[in-house]
Enzyme design. Structure first.
Site, PDB file in Angstrom:
ATOM      1  NE  ARG A 118      70.661  -2.655   0.542  1.00 42.80           N
ATOM      2  CZ  ARG A 118      70.429  -3.923   0.858  1.00 42.80           C
ATOM      3  NH1 ARG A 118      70.208  -4.795  -0.072  1.00 42.80           N
ATOM      4  NH2 ARG A 118      70.397  -4.309   2.117  1.00 42.80           N
ATOM      5  CB  THR A 119      75.735   2.018   1.991  1.00 41.62           C
ATOM      6  OG1 THR A 119      74.317   2.121   2.058  1.00 41.62           O
ATOM      7  CG2 THR A 119      76.334   3.406   1.906  1.00 41.62           C
ATOM      8  CE  LYS A 126      93.631  -1.661  19.844  1.00 38.51           C
ATOM      9  NZ  LYS A 126      94.802  -1.470  18.986  1.00 38.51           N
ATOM     10  NE  ARG A 149      75.577   2.794   6.872  1.00 40.94           N
ATOM     11  CZ  ARG A 149      74.719   2.057   6.165  1.00 40.94           C
ATOM     12  NH1 ARG A 149      74.483   0.808   6.485  1.00 40.94           N
ATOM     13  NH2 ARG A 149      74.094   2.572   5.117  1.00 40.94           N
ATOM     14  CG  HIS A 174      71.900   6.739   3.978  1.00 42.01           C
ATOM     15  ND1 HIS A 174      72.993   6.876   3.146  1.00 42.01           N
ATOM     16  CD2 HIS A 174      71.673   5.399   4.083  1.00 42.01           C
ATOM     17  CE1 HIS A 174      73.397   5.682   2.759  1.00 42.01           C
ATOM     18  NE2 HIS A 174      72.625   4.767   3.317  1.00 42.01           N
TER      19      HIS A 174
HETATM   20  C1  NCD Z   1      69.316   2.001   4.771  1.00 44.50           C
HETATM   21  C2  NCD Z   1      70.161   2.500   5.926  1.00 44.50           C
HETATM   22  O1  NCD Z   1      71.179   1.907   6.262  1.00 44.50           O
HETATM   23  O2  NCD Z   1      69.761   3.526   6.476  1.00 44.50           O
HETATM   24  N1  NCD Z   1      69.955   1.008   4.014  1.00 44.50           N
HETATM   25  C3  NCD Z   1      70.781   1.374   2.997  1.00 44.50           C
HETATM   26  O3  NCD Z   1      71.742   2.085   3.178  1.00 44.50           O
HETATM   27  N2  NCD Z   1      70.441   0.997   1.764  1.00 44.50           N
HETATM   28  C4  NCD Z   1      67.936   1.624   5.154  1.00 44.50           C
HETATM   29  C5  NCD Z   1      67.736   0.657   6.269  1.00 44.50           C
HETATM   30  O4  NCD Z   1      68.701   0.087   6.814  1.00 44.50           O
HETATM   31  O5  NCD Z   1      66.585   0.435   6.615  1.00 44.50           O
END
Ligand code: NCD
Length: 470
Positions: A65-66, A94, A115, A143
């Protein structure tokens, strides 16, 4: 000045509401119902507003999703995307540091979404890149853009964020979405009720911050119907309450003026197995939200949110229920992130030039001495450790606590050195120092001695720490 979005605290309430208005415009103009069965509306079409811009998405952890909603948002604004969807294939393997990577990537793109599994990694990226950096999840820390999507869903569906009573279930210890969400809810005057799996409650540093920055109190929590509620936090304009009982089976009643007798929102989260410890895995029962549970709630309008992906904690029998908003919540990720990107790239007015808070006055940073106590902090990560200088905000309390600039965990120094005399003290008051500019904090006496500090036998001059930087 370019803005970065590393924690939800980087945005003021006004800025969040302004971003919602921009997202509304995109949705109202470009939104279409894409699924009549689940009544989900999503953005369609492609604009030209970001024609000249490129977004880089750097993902060192899995994502559906993100990453895709950021990339979709950029493409629908008319921009382009370069991506490193699997950093196992990047130069990180590396041994390249985050700092070096972003200094290169900023020459390829106008903004960076990152991320990373290390807590505080996104702050490092922001420190080294001059283009806007957005945290798409840094380990178990925060997040913030998921919280924007969560709040935007509530704002669209409930009409307002004020006075919402939100039950948060699941792994509140390791779930970064929850950590950003509770601070935002606190700021918008919501009630927070938590129902963690045993042993997976909110981390201490998050609770301390709710207490210190939002003036909450810890109190026993109520049991609402048969729901195993174990915590209640209420913001100052209501009574100051933060209840925390780490045992799900508690039946203690909370003694509050505005007792919570309904739940507006049920926010469900999965067990974060990728971040769990052996103790976490030993959890005996995990809260599950299903149709039966929903039917027991006093408020028949309780909305169900989940950042997704789900595993076993949210029943598929909830999907057909009008209260299930999680697929719409995921779809709102695109207009919300379009609004954020447009504002960060200065294509729309929405963010102030200066970030909300800096905390510069109480900053403390020294290569020698104390390190962050959190093993998962980016300052303790292989490779990053060799060049990052531990940096903290001194929290103005007794005893002195340090909040890591990167992961925001708290660390308590046990020895206090005078950088000029190279003497160290077991008591802050004995140092005679009034500010923090000449102090070296240590996590232990051996650490002080290993860098040439000698124990002073001076008696304390102050009973309590001065507590603020000069
Ligand atoms: C979340 C995350 O990655 O923290 N997912 C997301 O970004 N929608 C929640 C999760 O992974 O449980």
């Amino acid at each position: 000045m370019n803005r970065d979005i590393i924690t939800i605290e980087d945005l003021s309430n006004d800025e969040i509401l302004t971003l919602f208005k921009i997202a509304d415009e995109f949705l109202d103009k470009w939104g279409k119902e894409v699924s009549s069965s689940s009544r989900v509306t999503a953005v369609r079409g492609r604009q030209t507003v970001a024609n000249d811009f490129v977004l880089a998405t750097l993902f060192y952890e899995p994502s559906t999703r993100t990453r895709l909603s950021f990339e979709s948002a950029m493409l629908r604004l008319g921009g382009q995307v370069v991506t490193c969807a699997d950093a196992a294939n990047s130069s990180a393997v590396k041994g390249e540091t985050i700092a070096d990577t972003v200094r290169v990537v900023e020459t390829y793109a106008d903004a960076i979404v990152i991320r990373h599994p290390a807590e505080g990694a996104a702050r490092v990226a922001a420190d080294f890149a001059e283009v806007p950096v957005i945290n798409a999840g840094d380990g178990g820390h925060e997040h913030p853009t998921q919280t924007l999507c969560d709040l935007y869903t509530l704002y669209r569906e409930k009409g307002s964020l004020a006075n919402l009573s939100v039950l948060i279930c699941g792994d509140l210890k390791n779930g970064r979405t929850v950590h950003s969400l509770v601070f935002a809810l606190a700021r918008f005057g919501g009630h927070i009720l938590t129902s963690p799996a045993p042993g997976l409650g909110l981390p201490d540093h998050v609770i301390h911050r709710l207490i210190t920055d939002y003036q909450g109190d810890v109190q026993p929590g109520p049991k609402i119907d048969d729901i195993p509620i174990d915590a209640v936090y209420q913001t100052p304009e209501r009574s100051h309450q933060l209840a925390l009982i780490p045992d799900l089976s508690t039946t203690l009643e909370i003694n509050i003026k505005n007792s919570v007798n309904h739940i507006d929102v049920c926010y469900v989260t999965r067990f974060q197995k990728e971040r769990s410890t052996d103790t976490d895995r030993a959890t005996t029962s995990y809260p599950k939200i299903d149709r039966k549970f929903l039917n027991k709630l006093k408020n028949r309008k309780t909305s169900v949110l989940h950042p997704l992906p789900r595993v076993d904690e949210l029943g598929y029998d909830v999907d057909g229920d009008r209260r299930a908003l999680y697929f719409q919540q995921a779809a709102y990720g695109v207009p919300m992130r379009m609004a954020l990107l447009a504002a960060l790239l200065k294509l729309r007015v929405g963010l102030n030039d200066v970030p909300r808070s800096t905390g510069i006055a109480n900053a403390y940073s020294r290569p020698e001495g104390i390190r962050c106590a959190n093993d998962r902090c980016v300052t303790n990560a292989d490779g990053e450790r060799r060049h990052l200088v531990p940096s903290f905000l001194v929290i103005d309390r007794v005893p002195i606590r340090l909040r890591c600039k990167y992961c925001e965990h708290e660390t308590v120094p046990v020895a206090f050195g005078n950088a000029t005399t190279h003497k160290y003290y077991r008591d802050w008051g004995a140092t005679g120092l009034h500010g923090f500019s000449n102090v070296v904090f240590f996590g232990g006496e051996a650490e002080a001695e290993s860098v040439g500090f000698v124990l002073s036998r001076a008696r304390p001059r102050h009973e309590t720490p001065v507590g603020s930087a000069q």
